[in-house]
Design an enzyme around this catalytic site. Structure first.
Site, short mmCIF file in Angstrom:
data_model
loop_
_atom_site.label_atom_id
_atom_site.label_comp_id
_atom_site.label_asym_id
_atom_site.label_seq_id
_atom_site.Cartn_x
_atom_site.Cartn_y
_atom_site.Cartn_z
CB CYS A 1 -0.95 0.01 1.20
SG CYS A 1 -2.07 -1.40 1.21
CG HIS B 1 -3.00 3.86 2.52
ND1 HIS B 1 -3.57 3.57 1.30
CD2 HIS B 1 -2.97 2.69 3.23
CE1 HIS B 1 -3.88 2.27 1.28
NE2 HIS B 1 -3.54 1.73 2.43
CG ASN C 1 -6.52 -0.29 1.77
OD1 ASN C 1 -5.90 0.15 0.80
ND2 ASN C 1 -5.92 -0.78 2.83
O1 UT7 Z 1 -3.24 -0.89 3.83
C1 UT7 Z 1 -3.05 -1.61 5.02
C2 UT7 Z 1 -4.17 -2.58 5.14
N1 UT7 Z 1 -4.53 -2.95 6.46
C3 UT7 Z 1 -5.17 -2.16 7.34
O2 UT7 Z 1 -5.36 -1.00 7.18
C4 UT7 Z 1 -5.68 -2.85 8.59
C5 UT7 Z 1 -5.73 -1.96 9.79
N2 UT7 Z 1 -6.59 -2.54 10.76
C6 UT7 Z 1 -7.93 -2.31 10.77
O3 UT7 Z 1 -8.42 -1.56 9.95
C7 UT7 Z 1 -8.75 -2.94 11.85
O4 UT7 Z 1 -7.90 -3.62 12.76
C8 UT7 Z 1 -9.83 -3.92 11.30
C9 UT7 Z 1 -10.90 -3.15 10.57
C10 UT7 Z 1 -9.19 -4.96 10.38
C11 UT7 Z 1 -10.49 -4.66 12.46
O5 UT7 Z 1 -11.11 -3.71 13.33
P1 UT7 Z 1 -10.88 -3.80 14.90
O6 UT7 Z 1 -11.66 -2.73 15.50
O7 UT7 Z 1 -9.40 -3.81 15.14
O8 UT7 Z 1 -11.56 -5.18 15.25
P2 UT7 Z 1 -10.91 -6.46 15.93
O9 UT7 Z 1 -10.08 -7.21 14.96
O10 UT7 Z 1 -10.31 -6.08 17.25
O11 UT7 Z 1 -12.22 -7.30 16.23
C12 UT7 Z 1 -13.26 -6.85 17.12
C13 UT7 Z 1 -14.42 -7.79 17.01
C14 UT7 Z 1 -14.03 -9.27 17.10
O12 UT7 Z 1 -15.06 -9.95 17.78
P3 UT7 Z 1 -14.94 -10.33 19.35
O13 UT7 Z 1 -13.69 -11.15 19.44
O14 UT7 Z 1 -14.82 -9.01 20.05
O15 UT7 Z 1 -16.19 -11.05 19.60
C15 UT7 Z 1 -14.00 -9.70 15.66
O16 UT7 Z 1 -14.23 -11.08 15.50
O17 UT7 Z 1 -15.08 -7.64 15.75
C16 UT7 Z 1 -15.16 -8.90 15.07
N3 UT7 Z 1 -15.01 -8.66 13.64
C17 UT7 Z 1 -16.06 -8.45 12.83
N4 UT7 Z 1 -17.37 -8.40 13.06
C18 UT7 Z 1 -18.18 -8.14 12.01
C19 UT7 Z 1 -13.87 -8.60 12.91
N5 UT7 Z 1 -14.16 -8.35 11.62
C20 UT7 Z 1 -15.51 -8.24 11.55
C21 UT7 Z 1 -16.40 -8.00 10.51
N6 UT7 Z 1 -17.74 -7.94 10.79
N7 UT7 Z 1 -16.00 -7.79 9.24
#
Ligand code: UT7
Length: 325
Positions: A112, A252, A282
């Site tokens: 990216c 970005h 993204n």
């Molecule tokens: O260009 C570089 C590319 N990468 C990035 O930019 C990634 C940067 N990271 C992020 O944008 C975020 O970390 C994410 C959007 C990927 C994830 O968001 P988060 O707020 O960090 O969520 P998390 O991974 O801590 O998950 C929180 C909860 C979990 O459930 P529990 O364990 O609390 O029950 C996940 O299983 O949200 C759940 N979860 C979802 N729920 C519904 C994770 N993904 C999803 C989803 N829909 N798509």
């Protein structure tokens, strides 16, 4: 001599994939995706479209904007993590499709951060006298490397392409600086394991590993905020500017919460931060040039404006560019 941006262009495929469409594929919700990422929809190409095709569309618009013919292009650099083939470079396909017969062409692999890296390389080549006019393209068909059963990744990304034309100019004008960094120790946080020699599989590809993006979202998030903040402040300090001198900040487009945190760290108010993430998701190396082209169209980076760009991505890689338009 230095280089300036004399044309910008973008291409977004017409097909829209909304959060509601994703609800049908994985256990997720429109509300969760909007709340946690700021994304509402993303674009997806028609299956079988090569990355070079959308790169060419963006490039044609950038060349038109600059008033430059393909014959006048000396250097073509494509930043992509979704190339047409392992080789030749996607840039060579762009060259032939554009009929840019006088150019030399290559790809940059910095995920990216690829567009900032490509801008930095093109600027350095122009400064070294290895060409006067460069076409710098960020183009991605990420839909080909997404696992639409993995809700951690498939909701984030979209397809698209953006391009700029860089032309020679007096030193101290145009592109004022580029800063690029990487930390290969952290490769495991964000990678696409298939398609290379580490997990090559049989030559016919039958038993090859999945090509899909694998990501530790939380780790990437923390690094993105810290590193994009640092490298943006570095760009300002090195050039003797403060946050108040910046007319437009183009980070970005990965996650609205990352964009807002970085904006705060750098001290740039939201009205001077460009955000189009809700419509495209993204688009990896394409996100900054797409944003730049839209900002230009909206009259938000007129001639003379000071534009700060910052990116981060797999590698991990990160970087910034400061430009007087
Ligand atoms: O260009 C570089 C590319 N990468 C990035 O930019 C990634 C940067 N990271 C992020 O944008 C975020 O970390 C994410 C959007 C990927 C994830 O968001 P988060 O707020 O960090 O969520 P998390 O991974 O801590 O998950 C929180 C909860 C979990 O459930 P529990 O364990 O609390 O029950 C996940 O299983 O949200 C759940 N979860 C979802 N729920 C519904 C994770 N993904 C999803 C989803 N829909 N798509």
């Amino acid at each position: 001599m230095g280089s300036r941006i004399s044309g910008v262009g973008m291409y977004a495929p017409p097909r829209i994939m909304s959060n509601k469409d994703l609800e049908k594929l994985v256990e997720t919700s429109d509300e969760w995706i909007r709340d946690r990422t700021g994304i509402e929809e993303r674009r997806v190409v028609k299956q079988g479209t090569p990355t070079s095709d959308i790169g060419v569309e963006a490039a044609k618009r950038a060349l038109d904007d600059a008033g430059i013919s393909p014959d006048a292009v000396d250097i073509i650099i494509v930043a992509t993590l979704t190339p047409d083939m392992l080789f030749p470079s996607t840039a060579c396909f762009v060259q032939t499709k554009l009929r840019a017969r006088n150019a030399y062409a290559m790809d940059i692999s910095a995920a990216c951060s690829g567009f900032i890296y490509a801008l930095s390389v093109a600027d350095a080549l122009i400064r070294a006298g290895r060409g006067k006019t460069a076409l710098v393209i960020g183009a991605e068909i990420i839909s080909t490397i997404l696992d639409y059963t993995d809700r951690n990744t498939c909701i984030l990304f979209g397809d698209g392409a953006g391009a700029v034309v860089l032309t020679e100019c007096p030193d101290g004008e145009g592109l004022l600086s580029c800063h690029t960094y990487s930390d290969g120790d952290l490769w495991g946080y964000l990678h696409g394991p298939g398609g290379g020699t580490v997990a090559a599989g049989a030559p016919d590809g039958e038993d090859g590993p999945k090509r899909v993006i694998t990501m530790s979202g939380n780790e990437v998030f923390k690094h993105a905020v810290t590193r994009m903040g640092e490298v943006s402040l570095e760009a300002l300090a090195v050039n003797g500017f403060t946050k108040d001198d910046v007319d437009l900040f183009i980070p970005h487009q990965a996650n609205l919460r990352i964009i807002k945190s970085v904006g705060k760290r750098v001290g740039i108010p939201e009205e001077r931060v460009f955000i189009n993430l809700s419509r495209y998701g993204n688009t990896s190396a394409a996100s900054i040039p797409i944003a730049l082209a839209e900002a230009r169209e909206q009259g938000r980076c007129k001639s003379g404006a000071l534009v700060l760009m910052a990116a981060f991505g797999g590698g991990l890689t990160w970087g910034s560019a400061l430009v007087r338009m």
